[in-house]
Design a protein around this motif. Structure first.
Motif, mmCIF file in Angstrom:
data_model
loop_
_atom_site.group_PDB
_atom_site.id
_atom_site.type_symbol
_atom_site.label_atom_id
_atom_site.label_comp_id
_atom_site.label_asym_id
_atom_site.label_seq_id
_atom_site.Cartn_x
_atom_site.Cartn_y
_atom_site.Cartn_z
ATOM 1 N N LYS A 62 0.673 -1.280 -0.091
ATOM 2 C CA LYS A 62 0.006 -0.059 0.116
ATOM 3 C C LYS A 62 0.682 1.160 0.026
ATOM 4 N N ASN A 63 1.836 1.212 1.015
ATOM 5 C CA ASN A 63 2.730 2.580 1.203
ATOM 6 C C ASN A 63 3.664 2.565 -0.242
ATOM 7 N N ALA A 64 4.059 1.543 -0.784
ATOM 8 C CA ALA A 64 4.963 1.523 -2.066
ATOM 9 C C ALA A 64 4.136 2.189 -3.235
ATOM 10 N N ASN A 65 2.693 1.841 -3.193
ATOM 11 C CA ASN A 65 2.047 2.222 -4.347
ATOM 12 C C ASN A 65 1.790 3.654 -4.037
ATOM 13 N N GLN A 66 1.688 4.238 -2.602
ATOM 14 C CA GLN A 66 1.476 5.727 -2.372
ATOM 15 C C GLN A 66 2.829 6.225 -2.974
ATOM 16 N N THR A 97 9.622 3.689 10.213
ATOM 17 C CA THR A 97 10.589 4.726 10.658
ATOM 18 C C THR A 97 10.739 5.412 9.453
ATOM 19 N N PHE A 98 10.671 5.194 8.232
ATOM 20 C CA PHE A 98 10.896 5.767 6.911
ATOM 21 C C PHE A 98 10.025 6.971 6.667
ATOM 22 N N ASN A 99 10.279 8.281 6.986
ATOM 23 C CA ASN A 99 9.257 9.364 6.782
ATOM 24 C C ASN A 99 9.572 10.176 5.510
ATOM 25 N N GLY A 100 8.898 11.156 5.419
ATOM 26 C CA GLY A 100 8.762 12.016 4.246
ATOM 27 C C GLY A 100 10.217 12.705 4.032
ATOM 28 N N ASP A 102 13.217 11.257 5.033
ATOM 29 C CA ASP A 102 13.810 10.287 4.262
ATOM 30 C C ASP A 102 13.558 9.986 2.646
ATOM 31 N N PHE A 103 12.255 9.974 2.371
ATOM 32 C CA PHE A 103 12.110 10.051 1.066
ATOM 33 C C PHE A 103 12.545 11.168 0.157
ATOM 34 N N MET A 104 12.580 12.159 0.788
ATOM 35 C CA MET A 104 12.997 13.477 -0.187
ATOM 36 C C MET A 104 14.631 13.084 -0.154
ATOM 37 N N GLN A 105 15.220 12.765 0.851
ATOM 38 C CA GLN A 105 16.668 12.331 0.857
ATOM 39 C C GLN A 105 17.086 11.433 -0.465
ATOM 40 N N PHE A 106 16.014 10.393 -0.423
ATOM 41 C CA PHE A 106 16.418 9.053 -1.346
ATOM 42 C C PHE A 106 16.082 9.717 -2.851
ATOM 43 N N ILE A 107 15.291 10.763 -2.954
ATOM 44 C CA ILE A 107 15.037 11.244 -4.355
ATOM 45 C C ILE A 107 16.327 12.277 -4.584
ATOM 46 N N GLU A 108 16.934 12.973 -3.881
ATOM 47 C CA GLU A 108 17.913 13.671 -4.178
ATOM 48 C C GLU A 108 19.375 12.947 -4.388
ATOM 49 N N ILE A 147 26.577 13.285 -1.030
ATOM 50 C CA ILE A 147 25.723 14.580 -1.190
ATOM 51 C C ILE A 147 25.346 15.012 0.316
ATOM 52 N N PRO A 148 25.197 16.162 0.416
ATOM 53 C CA PRO A 148 24.704 16.714 1.579
ATOM 54 C C PRO A 148 23.524 15.658 1.983
ATOM 55 N N HIS A 149 23.223 15.405 3.220
ATOM 56 C CA HIS A 149 22.207 14.471 3.660
ATOM 57 C C HIS A 149 21.940 14.358 5.022
ATOM 58 N N LEU A 150 20.505 14.015 5.359
ATOM 59 C CA LEU A 150 20.311 13.744 6.798
ATOM 60 C C LEU A 150 20.832 12.579 7.383
ATOM 61 N N GLU A 151 21.443 12.803 8.577
ATOM 62 C CA GLU A 151 22.252 11.863 9.248
ATOM 63 C C GLU A 151 21.148 10.446 9.397
ATOM 64 N N ARG A 152 19.949 10.793 9.962
ATOM 65 C CA ARG A 152 18.827 10.007 10.087
ATOM 66 C C ARG A 152 18.455 9.049 9.157
ATOM 67 N N THR A 153 18.801 9.450 7.932
ATOM 68 C CA THR A 153 18.436 8.642 6.559
ATOM 69 C C THR A 153 19.524 7.586 6.212
ATOM 70 N N GLN A 154 20.577 7.514 6.967
ATOM 71 C CA GLN A 154 21.571 6.646 6.764
ATOM 72 C C GLN A 154 21.311 5.223 7.211
ATOM 73 N N LYS A 155 20.255 5.253 8.245
ATOM 74 C CA LYS A 155 20.029 3.786 8.669
ATOM 75 C C LYS A 155 19.193 3.078 7.719
ATOM 76 N N HIS A 156 18.585 3.681 6.698
ATOM 77 C CA HIS A 156 17.709 3.320 5.617
ATOM 78 C C HIS A 156 18.526 2.427 4.707
ATOM 79 N N VAL A 157 19.610 2.439 4.399
ATOM 80 C CA VAL A 157 20.481 1.865 3.536
ATOM 81 C C VAL A 157 21.575 1.099 4.254
ATOM 82 N N SER A 158 21.450 -0.447 3.942
ATOM 83 C CA SER A 158 22.567 -1.387 4.818
ATOM 84 C C SER A 158 23.710 -1.263 4.372
#
Length: 256
Positions: A62-66, A97-100, A102-108, A147-158
């Motif tokens: 559901k969330n991936a479709n979103q 724990t993956f939020n908006g 993080d999503f923006m960071q992934f796009i960048e 690239i410049p990034h949020l520290e918190r997003t690092q945990k979403h890439v193993s």
């Protein structure tokens, strides 16, 4: 359950045949990239869906479709053409724990990879070893966050170099590299080979592997993955990860 190697191979091959078919797609996050036909859309949709593939499978789908809807159902175009203001609509997104943010960071980070590193396939290829992509996964994380990034997003890439089993990225690589001729795995990354893949190791596949004597280590970590890799390569060195279908199917659908 102690089987001779040949019996174990026959048993697991039978389960691969049972589960590695298009019916599998109906309840699996792999259905997200199957909505697309362009290579870059498939690989980006797959990467994003795999990133949030933990927890309840219905909510993952559901969330991936979103996510796809927020990217206007054109993930590659959105990633390469977006303006900063286009990212604002992603901020309410949340999966566990993956939020908006993080999503923006992934796009960048994905934009950076397609503009400066020739795309995801090229990043994985650059550090691929003969029978492993764990070094490639480690390298992906470095490129992702150079690239410049949020520290918190690092945990979403193993990172396998931190003893992670990197379950979701290994699953993603199976989707992209393994051509099963059954319409499930895509096989669109022809520069890489199924013999380099590692099994996505999680609670289900780990428990089944232990019951079958393929795995002794108790934790589902990088060391366990190396042990399972070795065992599965003895059964089929060219396509060890086809057994993901057997281990997963036995665990999830058969309560093995």
């Amino acid at each position: 359950m102690k089987l001779k190697t040949s019996e174990l191979k026959d048993f697991l091959d039978e389960k691969v045949n049972l589960y590695n078919n298009p019916k599998f797609i109906e309840s699996d996050p792999i259905q997200i990239p199957h909505q697309f036909s362009k290579k870059e859309d498939i690989e980006i949709a797959g990467f994003l869906a795999a990133t949030i593939a933990w927890g309840n499978r219905k909510s993952i789908i559901k969330n991936a479709n979103q996510m796809m809807a927020l990217l206007d159902h054109s993930p590659f175009e959105f990633i390469t053409q977006h303006k900063a203001s286009d990212l604002e609509k992603l901020s309410p997104f949340v999966h566990r724990t993956f939020n908006g943010k993080d999503f923006m960071q992934f796009i960048e980070s994905l934009q950076h990879i397609y503009k400066n590193h020739n795309g995801l396939e090229a990043v994985f290829l650059k550090h691929a070893e003969k029978d492993s992509l764990q070094q490639s996964i480690h390298h992906l994380k470095k490129v992702f966050f150079e690239i410049p990034h949020l520290e918190r997003t690092q945990k979403h890439v193993s990172d396998p170099f931190k003893n992670s089993a990197a379950k979701r990225i290994n699953m993603y690589l199976r989707w992209m590299i393994r051509n099963d001729n059954n319409g499930v795995d895509f096989g669109i990354w022809e520069t890489l080979s199924p013999s380099q893949l590692s099994c996505p190791l999680d609670v289900h596949s780990g428990n089944v592997a232990r019951k079958l004597g393929l795995l002794k280590r108790k934790q589902n970590d990088g060391k366990a993955l190396a042990e399972l890799d070795k065992a599965l390569r003895k059964l089929d060195a060219n396509d060890p990860v086809k057994y993901d279908f057997a281990l997963f199917g036995l665990g999830v659908f058969e309560d093995f």
